[in-house]
Design a protein around this motif. Structure first.
Motif: not given
Length: 268
Positions: A234-244, A249-251, A256-260
Motif C-alpha cells: 500500500n506504500e507504493e504503486r504496484d511497479v517494480l524496477v529491479c534485476d528482472e 500488476k502482481s498477483r 506486491r509488498g515484496y516488490r515494493a
C-alpha cells in the motif's frame, strides 16, 4: 561476532546481528550494516540472487569470519567454535552416498556428529526418519530417491544432534509445488521446537514463515511478519524496477509488498 552454543534457547532471541561486513574482492561488501534477530519458529531470508543470503547463513554457521560485527544468543557473545556447536547447517548443494540407504547414511552422519553410543544413535536416526516422513523408504538406496526425498534426507541429517538452530540454504529450490508444500509443513513442525532459518529466492517459501528478512545488495530492506510485508504494497504503486525489470500488476498483496520494498531500496 558473538554466539553461545548450548545455552541458546528458542524461547528468546536466538541470534542477534550487528554490523557484519565481510568483503568480497575489490572491496565490495557481501553484507553491510546488517541488523536482524531470529527467534523460535520459521524465519525466511528472502532476496534476489546475490543479495547475501548464503553469506549470512555461512556466518551464522561459523564458516565465514566477519571483518566486523557480532553474533549473539540471548545477549551473550559467542566465538566461532561455540557457534558451530549450537547450529546445524544444510547448504544448497550437499552430498549423499547413492549406494547407502537413507538409514545407513544417517547412521554415518550421526557418527560424524559424535553420537558414538549405538543405542542412542539408533534412537536419534529413528526420530529424524519419523520427523521427515522417511520411515517407509528408509531401507531404499538414496540414489533412487526423487529430489524432494533427497532434500528430506538432507534435512534429517541436519536435525541429528538436536542443534538449537537449523540453517537451510534454498531447500525448496527445484521442487514441484506438492513437494514444496510438504517441506513447508515439515519446517513449521520443526519450528515449534527450534529456530529454523531458511534462505530462499522463492516468494512461495514466505507462506510458511513467522518472520521474513528481505535482503538486497547485501543490506536489509525489510524484517517483519508476512502480513507486514504484504502491507508494504500500500506504500507504493504496484511497479517494480529491479534485476528482472518486471513491470505491472502482481498477483497478490504479498508479492506486491515484496516488490515494493525492493523498489524502495533500489531508489535509495
Amino acid at each position: 561476532m558473538m554466539i553461545a552454543g548450548e545455552q541458546i534457547t528458542v524461547r528468546h532471541s536466538v541470534l542477534g546481528w550487528r554490523r557484519y561486513w565481510p568483503k568480497y574482492r575489490h572491496g565490495v561488501y557481501a553484507l553491510e550494516n546488517l541488523n536482524c534477530q531470529f527467534n523460535r519458529g520459521v524465519n525466511v531470508i528472502l532476496g534476489p540472487n546475490g543479495s547475501g543470503k548464503t553469506t549470512l547463513l555461512q556466518v551464522l554457521a561459523g564458516l565465514v569470519i566477519p571483518q566486523d560485527g557480532t553474533v549473539m544468543t540471548n545477549g551473550q557473545v559467542c566465538d566461532r567454535s561455540v557457534l558451530r556447536g549450537c547450529v546445524s547447517y544444510l547448504p544448497q548443494n550437499f552430498g549423499l552416498y547413492p549406494q547407502f540407504t537413507a538409514q545407513e547414511h544417517l547412521y554415518y552422519v550421526a557418527l560424524l556428529k559424535g553420537i558414538t553410543d549405538r543405542r542412542r544413535r539408533e534412537e536419534a536416526v529413528a526420530v529424524v526418519l519419523q520427523q521427515t516422513g522417511l520411515v517407509a523408504m528408509a531401507q531404499q538406496r538414496v540414489g533412487t530417491y526423487s529430489r524432494g526425498m533427497r532434500q528430506k534426507v538432507g534435512i534429517a541429517q541436519a536435525l541429528l544432534g538436536d542443534a538449537a538452530v537449523l540453517l537451510l540454504d534454498e531447500p525448496t529450490a527445484g521442487l514441484d509445488p506438492e513437494e514444496r508444500n510438504k517441506l513447508h509443513a515439515l519446517m513449521v513442525q520443526i519450528g515449534q521446537q527450534r529456530s529454523v532459518i531458511l534462505a530462499s529466492s522463492l516468494l512461495a517459501d514466505v507462506h510458511c514463515a513467522d518472520i521474513v528478512l528481505v535482503l538486497t545488495q547485501g543490506q536489509r530492506c525489510f524484517m517483519g511478519t508476512p502480513a507486514e510485508l504484504a502491507a508494504c504494497a500500500n506504500e507504493e504503486r504496484d511497479v517494480l524496477v529491479c534485476d528482472e525489470l518486471i513491470v505491472g500488476k502482481s498477483r497478490n498483496a504479498l508479492e506486491r509488498g515484496y516488490r515494493a520494498v525492493l523498489r524502495k531500496r533500489v531508489k535509495k
